[in-house]
Design a protein around this motif. Structure first.
Motif, PDB file in Angstrom:
ATOM      1  N   LEU A 152       0.832  -1.201   0.000  1.00 15.40           N
ATOM      2  CA  LEU A 152       0.000   0.000   0.000  1.00 15.40           C
ATOM      3  C   LEU A 152       0.867   1.252   0.000  1.00 15.40           C
ATOM      4  N   TYR A 153       1.855   1.304   0.893  1.00 14.15           N
ATOM      5  CA  TYR A 153       2.684   2.497   0.996  1.00 14.15           C
ATOM      6  C   TYR A 153       3.542   2.696  -0.254  1.00 14.15           C
ATOM      7  N   TYR A 154       3.938   1.597  -0.887  1.00  9.83           N
ATOM      8  CA  TYR A 154       4.680   1.706  -2.145  1.00  9.83           C
ATOM      9  C   TYR A 154       3.832   2.406  -3.204  1.00  9.83           C
ATOM     10  N   HIS A 155       2.610   1.927  -3.404  1.00 13.43           N
ATOM     11  CA  HIS A 155       1.758   2.493  -4.454  1.00 13.43           C
ATOM     12  C   HIS A 155       1.254   3.885  -4.085  1.00 13.43           C
ATOM     13  N   LEU A 156       0.952   4.114  -2.815  1.00 13.97           N
ATOM     14  CA  LEU A 156       0.500   5.437  -2.410  1.00 13.97           C
ATOM     15  C   LEU A 156       1.631   6.452  -2.579  1.00 13.97           C
ATOM     16  N   ALA A 167       7.185  15.383  -0.767  1.00 11.86           N
ATOM     17  CA  ALA A 167       7.258  15.215   0.688  1.00 11.86           C
ATOM     18  C   ALA A 167       6.348  14.088   1.160  1.00 11.86           C
ATOM     19  N   LEU A 168       5.101  14.063   0.667  1.00 12.39           N
ATOM     20  CA  LEU A 168       4.189  12.991   1.063  1.00 12.39           C
ATOM     21  C   LEU A 168       4.616  11.648   0.481  1.00 12.39           C
ATOM     22  N   ALA A 169       5.173  11.655  -0.728  1.00 10.72           N
ATOM     23  CA  ALA A 169       5.669  10.409  -1.314  1.00 10.72           C
ATOM     24  C   ALA A 169       6.750   9.810  -0.425  1.00 10.72           C
ATOM     25  N   LEU A 170       7.692  10.647  -0.004  1.00  9.02           N
ATOM     26  CA  LEU A 170       8.769  10.163   0.856  1.00  9.02           C
ATOM     27  C   LEU A 170       8.208   9.659   2.181  1.00  9.02           C
ATOM     28  N   GLU A 171       7.226  10.347   2.731  1.00 12.15           N
ATOM     29  CA  GLU A 171       6.625   9.908   3.987  1.00 12.15           C
ATOM     30  C   GLU A 171       6.013   8.520   3.851  1.00 12.15           C
ATOM     31  N   MET A 172       5.312   8.266   2.738  1.00 16.96           N
ATOM     32  CA  MET A 172       4.691   6.954   2.523  1.00 16.96           C
ATOM     33  C   MET A 172       5.756   5.872   2.384  1.00 16.96           C
ATOM     34  N   TRP A 173       6.797   6.150   1.622  1.00 18.60           N
ATOM     35  CA  TRP A 173       7.839   5.143   1.422  1.00 18.60           C
ATOM     36  C   TRP A 173       8.592   4.856   2.719  1.00 18.60           C
ATOM     37  N   GLU A 174       8.771   5.865   3.528  1.00 20.08           N
ATOM     38  CA  GLU A 174       9.423   5.627   4.820  1.00 20.08           C
ATOM     39  C   GLU A 174       8.553   4.765   5.730  1.00 20.08           C
ATOM     40  N   LYS A 175       7.236   4.940   5.666  1.00 20.21           N
ATOM     41  CA  LYS A 175       6.330   4.074   6.431  1.00 20.21           C
ATOM     42  C   LYS A 175       6.435   2.632   5.922  1.00 20.21           C
ATOM     43  N   ALA A 185      13.053  -1.984  -3.621  1.00 18.74           N
ATOM     44  CA  ALA A 185      12.382  -1.067  -4.544  1.00 18.74           C
ATOM     45  C   ALA A 185      11.905   0.183  -3.815  1.00 18.74           C
ATOM     46  N   ILE A 186      11.365   0.005  -2.610  1.00 14.90           N
ATOM     47  CA  ILE A 186      10.896   1.156  -1.837  1.00 14.90           C
ATOM     48  C   ILE A 186      12.075   1.997  -1.382  1.00 14.90           C
ATOM     49  N   ARG A 187      13.150   1.349  -0.968  1.00 22.20           N
ATOM     50  CA  ARG A 187      14.322   2.090  -0.501  1.00 22.20           C
ATOM     51  C   ARG A 187      14.915   2.920  -1.634  1.00 22.20           C
ATOM     52  N   GLU A 188      14.982   2.361  -2.831  1.00 24.11           N
ATOM     53  CA  GLU A 188      15.522   3.122  -3.969  1.00 24.11           C
ATOM     54  C   GLU A 188      14.665   4.350  -4.267  1.00 24.11           C
ATOM     55  N   LEU A 189      13.337   4.181  -4.219  1.00 23.87           N
ATOM     56  CA  LEU A 189      12.450   5.316  -4.473  1.00 23.87           C
ATOM     57  C   LEU A 189      12.601   6.374  -3.382  1.00 23.87           C
ATOM     58  N   ALA A 190      12.712   5.935  -2.126  1.00 22.59           N
ATOM     59  CA  ALA A 190      12.865   6.882  -1.029  1.00 22.59           C
ATOM     60  C   ALA A 190      14.169   7.660  -1.156  1.00 22.59           C
ATOM     61  N   ASP A 191      15.245   6.974  -1.516  1.00 20.79           N
ATOM     62  CA  ASP A 191      16.535   7.653  -1.689  1.00 20.79           C
ATOM     63  C   ASP A 191      16.458   8.666  -2.827  1.00 20.79           C
ATOM     64  N   LYS A 192      15.774   8.287  -3.908  1.00 19.38           N
ATOM     65  CA  LYS A 192      15.619   9.200  -5.048  1.00 19.38           C
ATOM     66  C   LYS A 192      14.810  10.424  -4.645  1.00 19.38           C
ATOM     67  N   ALA A 193      13.746  10.214  -3.879  1.00 15.83           N
ATOM     68  CA  ALA A 193      12.913  11.329  -3.444  1.00 15.83           C
ATOM     69  C   ALA A 193      13.696  12.293  -2.548  1.00 15.83           C
ATOM     70  N   ARG A 194      14.553  11.760  -1.678  1.00 21.53           N
ATOM     71  CA  ARG A 194      15.366  12.629  -0.813  1.00 21.53           C
ATOM     72  C   ARG A 194      16.307  13.494  -1.653  1.00 21.53           C
ATOM     73  N   ARG A 195      16.932  12.885  -2.683  1.00 17.99           N
ATOM     74  CA  ARG A 195      17.840  13.666  -3.537  1.00 17.99           C
ATOM     75  C   ARG A 195      17.070  14.753  -4.281  1.00 17.99           C
ATOM     76  N   GLU A 196      15.881  14.398  -4.774  1.00 11.72           N
ATOM     77  CA  GLU A 196      15.090  15.372  -5.519  1.00 11.72           C
ATOM     78  C   GLU A 196      14.606  16.499  -4.614  1.00 11.72           C
ATOM     79  N   LEU A 197      14.205  16.156  -3.397  1.00  9.24           N
ATOM     80  CA  LEU A 197      13.753  17.188  -2.465  1.00  9.24           C
ATOM     81  C   LEU A 197      14.871  18.181  -2.156  1.00  9.24           C
TER      82      LEU A 197
END
Length: 439
Positions: A152-156, A167-175, A185-197
């Motif tokens: 759920l958190y991956y897709h949300l 910001a909300l995307a990163l919050e969901m992936w961290e959950k 897969a979730i960790r890679e997306l979260a790391d990418k979101a942090r760099r983009e932020l």
């Protein structure tokens, strides 16, 4: 007790000879339904199971619907019907019929509105067709119903990310990672979101009717407005050529070359990237140029092609169309293609179906020019309507050879025939090759 019409058979409960739909682990002996039992929910249910075993999913669903209509308070029939809708929806997802799948999952949810599973599935289907607000609504509904899985958190997170809420995307992936830290897969997306932020925190923003633009503060706001104007014009022109106009707002990000390289890890020859968002290394540009217009239109064409084909497009066709549209703004020299056309040595189009990042630096320029030349030939020879048909067929999941064969059947040519016709045209234009082509 209710008497059935089969001689000697008596059914005392609707639960007799009935099994839950998923998984399909049952044996059913009925092959046909006699008109005498047309109103029997048990027989409709069992016949539906048989149809599903045979792969006739839509017909099976129809009989589950009939069974439930005759006995709407039977819980097992309700479950079977909901699972039938779900199974059909999953099949539609496989066929890339995402809107239809969303409707199927919605029917399942109507039967069990408190079950979060169906809201999750519908949210995934809506996300696939870029209906981001609807996807977020469904996935958040599932969360409110108690769903807390990493999936759920991956897709949300993806839905928030694609709707430009990092910001909300990163919050969901961290959950999601809190629940399962091993999800790569979730960790890679979260790391990418942090760099983009980190980068986008110092970016300015601009908007038009179809595009949102984030750009480095080095870029003048006047140029940002010109960029949006170019993209709006591309929306109309490319849409007219390809017969498709995306509904969702397209995100465009302009970086310094250093930041672009650090964020995307693209090869040095890359002038832009589309990965769900248009990303362009622009640096300290101060004015609009023909080359910049070329890049903007090129990358926007990828947006249209991706949506039409749902990502099922060979690279040569994708890049060839993008080159064709971009070259209407700035037509760069074709030196590599001219050399190869005279001497032989084309790159195989089967090889060019794969990402160009797999090619050597020496092959890249030829790959782009060769892709453009073939697509330009196809448009001139067969017309834009045939290109549109090929893209739509690719969008149904067909391999490129099948899509071309079906679309060009009235011309009597297939994939290899198109390439041969193009090579013949190149020979007439440049002369006979000194060496045979690998095609």
């Amino acid at each position: 007790m209710r008497r059935c019409g089969v001689a000697g058979n008596t059914v005392t409960s609707l639960s007799v000879q009935r099994k839950l739909f998923l998984p399909l682990v049952f044996l059913v002996t009925l092959a046909v339904i006699s008109p005498a039992f047309a109103n029997d929910p048990v027989l409709h249910n069992d016949y539906a199971l048989k149809l599903l075993e045979q792969g006739e999913y839509e017909k099976g669903l129809e009989h589950f619907q009939r069974a439930f209509a005759f006995s709407p308070y039977d819980e097992t029939l309700r479950k079977n019907l909901a699972e039938a809708y779900t199974y059909v929806g999953m099949r539609q997802m496989e066929q890339k019929l995402y809107d239809a799948a969303a409707d199927s999952f919605d029917h399942a949810r109507e039967l069990f509105p408190e079950a979060p599973r169906y809201a999750v599935l519908r949210g995934i289907a809506l996300h696939a067709v870029k209906r981001y607000e609807g996807a977020i609504h469904e996935l958040e509904r599932a969360r409110s119903l108690g769903e807390t899985s990493p999936e759920l958190y991956y897709h949300l997170g993806r839905a928030y990310y694609d709707s430009d809420n990092l910001a909300l995307a990163l919050e969901m992936w961290e959950k999601g990672l809190e629940l399962d830290p091993a999800r790569a897969a979730i960790r890679e997306l979260a790391d990418k979101a942090r760099r983009e932020l980190a980068l986008e925190g110092r970016m300015d923003k601009g908007y038009s009717s179809r595009f949102s633009l984030s750009y480095d503060t080095e870029l003048k706001s006047l140029l940002a407005g010109e960029i949006l104007d170019v993209l709006e014009a591309a929306y109309n022109r490319v849409g007219a050529d390809l017969g498709y106009f995306p509904d969702a707002r397209v995100q465009v990000l302009l970086y310094t070359k250093k930041d672009f390289k650090a964020l995307t890890d693209s090869p040095d020859w890359s002038g832009g990237l589309y990965d769900g968002k248009i990303r362009i290394p622009l640096g300290g540009a101060t004015g609009m140029t023909a080359l910049l217009r070329n890049v903007l239109v090129h990358e926007y064409t990828h947006v249209v092609v991706f949506e039409m084909t749902k990502g099922n497009c060979p690279t040569w066709l994708n890049e060839g169309l993008a080159e064709l549209e971009g070259r209407k703004e700035f037509n760069q020299p074709m030196a590599e293609l001219g050399r190869v056309a005279r001497r032989g040595g084309y790159v195989s189009f089967q090889l060019l179906e794969r990402p160009f990042s797999t090619l050597s630096d020496k092959q890249v320029a030829l790959a782009y020019q060769q892709s453009y030349a073939l697509v330009n030939f196809m448009v001139g020879r067969y017309g834009w309507h045939k290109i549109q048909e090929i893209l739509r067929l690719l969008g149904t999941g067909k391999p490129v050879a099948d899509a071309i064969g079906v679309a060009l059947a009235d011309y009597g040519v297939d994939y290899s025939g198109v390439v041969q016709e193009w090579q013949g045209n190149m020979t007439r234009e440049y002369g006979v090759p000194e060496h045979p082509s690998p095609e």
